[in-house]
Write an enzyme that holds these catalytic residues in place. Structure first.
Site, mmCIF file in Angstrom:
data_model
loop_
_atom_site.group_PDB
_atom_site.id
_atom_site.type_symbol
_atom_site.label_atom_id
_atom_site.label_comp_id
_atom_site.label_asym_id
_atom_site.label_seq_id
_atom_site.Cartn_x
_atom_site.Cartn_y
_atom_site.Cartn_z
ATOM 1 N N ASN A 1 0.865 -1.178 0.000
ATOM 2 C CA ASN A 1 0.000 0.000 0.000
ATOM 3 C C ASN A 1 0.901 1.227 0.000
ATOM 4 O OD1 ASN A 1 -1.868 2.012 0.422
ATOM 5 N ND2 ASN A 1 -2.193 1.529 2.595
ATOM 6 N N TRP A 2 0.954 1.903 -1.138
ATOM 7 C CA TRP A 2 1.870 3.044 -1.278
ATOM 8 C C TRP A 2 1.302 4.316 -0.653
ATOM 9 C CZ3 TRP A 2 3.833 2.541 -7.088
ATOM 10 C CH2 TRP A 2 4.516 1.319 -7.209
ATOM 11 N N LYS A 3 0.076 4.250 -0.159
ATOM 12 C CA LYS A 3 -0.581 5.405 0.470
ATOM 13 C C LYS A 3 -0.408 6.642 -0.409
ATOM 14 C CE LYS A 3 0.490 3.389 4.927
ATOM 15 N NZ LYS A 3 -0.032 3.389 6.271
ATOM 16 N N SER B 1 2.937 -2.520 10.392
ATOM 17 C CA SER B 1 4.380 -2.510 10.683
ATOM 18 C C SER B 1 5.082 -3.816 10.298
ATOM 19 C CB SER B 1 4.628 -2.137 12.148
ATOM 20 O OG SER B 1 4.163 -0.822 12.389
ATOM 21 N N GLU C 1 -7.052 4.150 7.418
ATOM 22 C CA GLU C 1 -6.926 5.599 7.204
ATOM 23 C C GLU C 1 -8.181 6.153 6.531
ATOM 24 O OE1 GLU C 1 -3.079 5.247 5.347
ATOM 25 O OE2 GLU C 1 -2.332 4.541 7.282
ATOM 26 N N HIS D 1 -9.692 0.737 4.302
ATOM 27 C CA HIS D 1 -8.404 0.862 5.011
ATOM 28 C C HIS D 1 -8.602 1.746 6.245
ATOM 29 C CE1 HIS D 1 -4.299 2.141 5.920
ATOM 30 N NE2 HIS D 1 -3.932 1.011 5.360
ATOM 31 N N GLY E 1 2.643 -1.358 4.320
ATOM 32 C CA GLY E 1 2.644 0.074 4.014
ATOM 33 C C GLY E 1 4.061 0.578 3.838
ATOM 34 N N GLY E 2 4.622 1.149 4.900
ATOM 35 C CA GLY E 2 5.939 1.795 4.849
ATOM 36 C C GLY E 2 7.015 0.971 4.148
#
Ligand code: PEP
Length: 251
Positions: free
Chosen positions: A10-12, A214, A98, A96, A235-236
């Protein structure tokens, strides 16, 4: 039962065009050594066409991070299921954390989006997960059960069979605080039991349930070793080809 295993990035709201293409190219390059898992990249909407074109015919599928549930109309700023499909993306992320917590999406929105995605022929990945205070109040199982029940409301077993769930405890997303494999396994087992109650053992047994929160190269092995953890939504660590590939190469 052997289930599909999936690693998704997920590149957000990261990457401008050149960065997105370079990241996708790096991942495609790394996957010239094949892995036994499906790979999906949830890119920002403006990059979908180009990243999907780059990945066409290869081992990487592309998805949108969100979409609206209406077919079309005066909904400034939104993208429709047909637009996502037309971009060459096959997947869509729905609900998601967010979207739920920053943009106040409700379980009802999630349900409408899930139905709209299925109707459009997209593959939905639905996210569920509890907040820290809900975990501390020992409400995690109830919160997640209600999220799953409401997301799947009105779906047939056949429709539910093409949905993937991502369990993402909100307290673990972007915080560096990963759930222990035992906590994650217990929630995944619970989610599978909820799906079984709704749609039966065949649908529940075959449904991939991914962990997110994470995930890093140094913690994926312990998580993926668990019986009900069928991959990860990252994500990150998905913003660097090397760390995403290291995660996705887990066995
Ligand atoms: C996510 O964006 O779904 C996520 C799990 O993020 P992170 O891996 O950075 O916690």
């Amino acid at each position: 039962m052997a289930r599909r295993t999936i690693f998704a990035g997920n590149w957000k709201m990261y990457t401008v065009r050149g960065e997105a293409l370079a990241l996708a190219r790096g991942i495609l390059e790394g996957l010239k050594s094949p892995i036994p898992h499906e790979v999906v990249l949830f890119t920002p909407a403006v990059h979908l066409f180009e990243v999907a074109a780059l990945c066409a015919g290869g081992p990487v599928a592309v998805g949108a991070q969100n979409m609206y549930f209406e077919r079309e109309g005066a909904f400034t700023g939104e993208i429709s299921p047909a637009m996502v499909k037309d971009s060459g993306a096959r997947w869509v992320l729905i609900g998601h954390s967010e979207r739920r917590h920053v943009f106040h999406e409700t379980d009802e929105d999630v349900n409408k989006k899930l139905r709209a995605a299925l109707q459009a022929g997209l593959l939905p990945m639905v996210c569920v997960g509890e907040l820290l205070d809900e975990r501390e109040a020992e409400k995690s199982e109830d919160v997640v059960r209600v999220q799953v029940e409401r997301a799947f409301e009105g779906l047939t077993g056949g429709e539910a069979a093409s949905v993937v769930i991502a369990y993402e405890p909100v307290w673990a997303i972007g915080t560096g605080k990963v759930a222990t494999p035992e906590i994650a396994q217990s929630m995944h087992g619970h989610i599978r039991a909820v799906v079984e109650k709704l749609f039966g053992g065949d649908v529940a047994g075959a449904m991939p349930i991914l962990y997110g929160g994470s995930v890093k190269p140094d913690n994926i092995a312990g998580l993926f070793a668990m019986e009900d953890i069928d991959g990860a939504l990252v994500g990150g660590a998905s913003l660097k080809a090397s760390s995403f590939l290291e995660i996705a190469r887990v066995r």
